[in-house]
Design a protein around this motif. Structure first.
Motif, PDB file in Angstrom:
ATOM      1  N   GLY A 147       0.907  -1.166  -0.224  1.00 21.43           N
ATOM      2  CA  GLY A 147      -0.048  -0.028   0.118  1.00 21.43           C
ATOM      3  C   GLY A 147       0.913   1.262   0.025  1.00 21.43           C
ATOM      4  N   TYR A 148       2.106   1.076   0.553  1.00 24.86           N
ATOM      5  CA  TYR A 148       3.010   2.341   0.583  1.00 24.86           C
ATOM      6  C   TYR A 148       3.607   2.682  -0.563  1.00 24.86           C
ATOM      7  CZ  TYR A 148       5.937   5.606   2.726  1.00 24.86           C
ATOM      8  OH  TYR A 148       6.741   6.895   3.187  1.00 24.86           O
ATOM      9  N   PHE A 149       4.155   1.689  -1.193  1.00 23.72           N
ATOM     10  CA  PHE A 149       5.192   1.632  -2.484  1.00 23.72           C
ATOM     11  C   PHE A 149       4.947   0.403  -3.447  1.00 23.72           C
ATOM     12  CE2 PHE A 149       9.158   1.006  -4.606  1.00 23.72           C
ATOM     13  CZ  PHE A 149       9.182   2.045  -5.339  1.00 23.72           C
ATOM     14  N   GLY A 150       5.038  -0.590  -2.848  1.00 26.72           N
ATOM     15  CA  GLY A 150       4.759  -1.909  -3.494  1.00 26.72           C
ATOM     16  C   GLY A 150       5.754  -2.632  -4.694  1.00 26.72           C
ATOM     17  N   GLY A 151       6.996  -1.855  -5.056  1.00 28.76           N
ATOM     18  CA  GLY A 151       7.894  -2.170  -5.886  1.00 28.76           C
ATOM     19  C   GLY A 151       8.380  -3.495  -5.415  1.00 28.76           C
ATOM     20  N   GLY A 152       8.223  -4.660  -6.366  1.00 29.88           N
ATOM     21  CA  GLY A 152       8.755  -5.911  -6.042  1.00 29.88           C
ATOM     22  C   GLY A 152       7.939  -6.604  -4.907  1.00 29.88           C
ATOM     23  N   VAL A 153       6.928  -6.197  -4.458  1.00 33.28           N
ATOM     24  CA  VAL A 153       6.316  -7.016  -3.384  1.00 33.28           C
ATOM     25  C   VAL A 153       5.780  -8.456  -3.743  1.00 33.28           C
ATOM     26  CG1 VAL A 153       3.932  -5.930  -3.967  1.00 33.28           C
ATOM     27  CG2 VAL A 153       4.700  -6.566  -1.503  1.00 33.28           C
ATOM     28  N   GLY A 154       5.117  -8.472  -5.041  1.00 33.88           N
ATOM     29  CA  GLY A 154       4.883  -9.798  -5.438  1.00 33.88           C
ATOM     30  C   GLY A 154       6.002 -10.728  -5.412  1.00 33.88           C
ATOM     31  N   ILE A 155       7.304 -10.397  -5.726  1.00 29.70           N
ATOM     32  CA  ILE A 155       8.536 -11.448  -5.635  1.00 29.70           C
ATOM     33  C   ILE A 155       8.742 -11.600  -4.104  1.00 29.70           C
ATOM     34  CG2 ILE A 155      10.722 -11.663  -6.198  1.00 29.70           C
ATOM     35  CD1 ILE A 155       9.052 -11.965  -8.596  1.00 29.70           C
ATOM     36  N   MET A 156       8.641 -10.856  -3.254  1.00 28.01           N
ATOM     37  CA  MET A 156       8.876 -10.843  -1.898  1.00 28.01           C
ATOM     38  C   MET A 156       7.714 -11.964  -1.372  1.00 28.01           C
ATOM     39  SD  MET A 156       9.279  -6.744  -0.406  1.00 28.01           S
ATOM     40  CE  MET A 156      10.463  -5.844  -1.235  1.00 28.01           C
ATOM     41  N   MET A 157       6.396 -11.619  -1.793  1.00 26.51           N
ATOM     42  CA  MET A 157       5.391 -12.525  -1.164  1.00 26.51           C
ATOM     43  C   MET A 157       5.689 -14.056  -1.725  1.00 26.51           C
ATOM     44  SD  MET A 157       1.633 -10.785  -1.917  1.00 26.51           S
ATOM     45  CE  MET A 157       1.478  -9.061  -1.120  1.00 26.51           C
ATOM     46  N   MET A 158       6.029 -14.140  -2.837  1.00 27.93           N
ATOM     47  CA  MET A 158       6.413 -15.698  -3.351  1.00 27.93           C
ATOM     48  C   MET A 158       7.746 -16.287  -2.682  1.00 27.93           C
ATOM     49  SD  MET A 158       5.607 -15.062  -7.440  1.00 27.93           S
ATOM     50  CE  MET A 158       6.096 -16.603  -7.960  1.00 27.93           C
ATOM     51  N   ALA A 159       8.676 -15.574  -2.256  1.00 22.99           N
ATOM     52  CA  ALA A 159       9.935 -15.800  -1.489  1.00 22.99           C
ATOM     53  C   ALA A 159       9.465 -16.234  -0.290  1.00 22.99           C
ATOM     54  CB  ALA A 159      10.795 -14.554  -1.556  1.00 22.99           C
ATOM     55  N   VAL A 160       8.503 -15.459   0.423  1.00 29.76           N
ATOM     56  CA  VAL A 160       8.099 -16.073   1.944  1.00 29.76           C
ATOM     57  C   VAL A 160       7.451 -17.386   1.610  1.00 29.76           C
ATOM     58  CG1 VAL A 160       6.599 -15.491   3.834  1.00 29.76           C
ATOM     59  CG2 VAL A 160       8.091 -13.753   2.834  1.00 29.76           C
ATOM     60  N   TRP A 161       6.375 -17.580   0.824  1.00 26.98           N
ATOM     61  CA  TRP A 161       5.674 -18.562   0.713  1.00 26.98           C
ATOM     62  C   TRP A 161       6.544 -20.022   0.333  1.00 26.98           C
ATOM     63  CZ3 TRP A 161       1.889 -15.871  -3.128  1.00 26.98           C
ATOM     64  CH2 TRP A 161       1.087 -14.830  -2.459  1.00 26.98           C
ATOM     65  N   SER A 162       7.548 -19.610  -0.342  1.00 29.65           N
ATOM     66  CA  SER A 162       8.418 -20.863  -0.413  1.00 29.65           C
ATOM     67  C   SER A 162       9.235 -21.175   0.575  1.00 29.65           C
ATOM     68  CB  SER A 162       9.549 -20.412  -1.611  1.00 29.65           C
ATOM     69  OG  SER A 162      10.593 -19.621  -0.975  1.00 29.65           O
ATOM     70  N   LEU A 163       9.251 -20.544   1.650  1.00 23.05           N
ATOM     71  CA  LEU A 163       9.793 -21.121   2.774  1.00 23.05           C
ATOM     72  C   LEU A 163       8.532 -21.758   3.555  1.00 23.05           C
ATOM     73  CD1 LEU A 163      11.129 -17.895   4.394  1.00 23.05           C
ATOM     74  CD2 LEU A 163      12.360 -19.646   3.070  1.00 23.05           C
ATOM     75  N   LEU A 164       7.208 -21.954   3.142  1.00 23.81           N
ATOM     76  CA  LEU A 164       6.524 -22.738   3.651  1.00 23.81           C
ATOM     77  C   LEU A 164       6.492 -24.194   2.718  1.00 23.81           C
ATOM     78  CD1 LEU A 164       3.713 -23.214   5.455  1.00 23.81           C
ATOM     79  CD2 LEU A 164       2.558 -22.375   3.569  1.00 23.81           C
ATOM     80  N   GLY A 165       7.451 -24.273   1.852  1.00 25.55           N
ATOM     81  CA  GLY A 165       7.441 -25.488   1.034  1.00 25.55           C
ATOM     82  C   GLY A 165       6.631 -25.519  -0.058  1.00 25.55           C
ATOM     83  N   GLU A 166       6.121 -24.239  -0.481  1.00 23.97           N
ATOM     84  CA  GLU A 166       5.160 -24.379  -1.780  1.00 23.97           C
ATOM     85  C   GLU A 166       6.046 -24.016  -2.719  1.00 23.97           C
ATOM     86  OE1 GLU A 166       2.227 -24.084  -3.927  1.00 23.97           O
ATOM     87  OE2 GLU A 166       2.018 -24.480  -1.932  1.00 23.97           O
TER      88      GLU A 166
END
Length: 250
Positions: A147-166
């Protein structure tokens, strides 16, 4: 009128980049600043202008969406809505001069996330596993950033989800577009009501981004993804250098 031509061309490029590889805000925000908008207004206007393309991407990915184990999508959407609103309000209360100083660091963060987020997620996945609860907590700062800026946030989300094993890229991409759309949508409402949006430039860029998004989807089928990502990384890195010089140069 000349600055609207620049904004339109930037919108074409940003829409195409978003459709093909992501990272359109690395084009749209600098273009709006160079067209004469204050950086806060440029950030808000860019979010509004690129939202239709983001929503269209979420619709395009709808058949690939799969809920992650232990993480109800309604919780993730609720967190994204709340975080997007918090990030938008935080942007609106940030003094203009402070955001001018902060913008190059945001561009640097987004550029690094876009360039190395997937590799970092893969490297961490070999050493770290986290549970669904940690992913939900991590979504809070990610949504605020969106909401504040958002550049690269989609990649950040996917990196975090990958730590779940996804590891299903398609399902993660689908979830990413839904959650980024949610955070951006509530931010757009906030920006529209609060008034930092410059509508002539925003509407010009919005129309161009829709056209560019359609063309970008076709281009993405023809060009290798590494080429597209390389262009986005090179362009965003150049803009990061320009804005560091603008903020801190003599």
């Amino acid at each position: 009128m000349e600055h609207l031509v620049i904004v339109f061309l930037a919108g074409l490029l940003a829409g195409g980049i978003n459709a093909a590889a992501g990272g359109g805000s690395f084009v749209s925000i600098p273009a709006l600043v160079f067209a004469g908008l204050p950086s806060v207004a440029a950030n808000a206007s860019s979010t509004v202008a690129l939202l239709p393309g983001t929503i269209a991407s979420a619709w395009a990915w709808r058949r690939d969406f799969q809920a992650f184990p232990g993480m109800p999508m309604r919780w993730l959407v609720a967190i994204s809505l709340g975080g997007g609103l918090a990030g938008a309000v935080l942007l609106l209360v940030t003094p203009q001069h402070a955001f001018d100083v902060l913008l190059p660091w945001l561009l640097l963060t987004g550029t690094l996330a876009f360039a190395f987020g997937r590799q970092l997620g893969a490297a961490l996945r070999r050493r770290v596993r986290i549970g669904p609860g940690a992913v939900l907590w991590a979504q809070i700062p990610l949504a605020v950033y969106a909401g504040y800026f958002g550049g690269g946030v989609g990649i950040m989300m996917m990196a975090v989800w990958s730590l779940l094993g996804e590891t299903d890229i398609r399902s993660m991409s689908a979830a990413r577009t839904i959650l980024v759309s949610a955070a951006n949508a509530v931010a757009v409402v906030c920006f529209g009501l609060a008034g930092p949006v410059r509508w002539p430039e925003t509407l010009t860029m919005l129309v161009a981004a829709v056209i560019g998004g359609y063309a970008g989807a076709s281009l993405a089928r023809r060009l290798p993804q590494p080429w597209l990502r390389g262009f986005v990384i090179a362009f965003s890195a150049a803009m990061t250098v320009v804005f560091f010089r603008r903020a801190y140069g003599s």
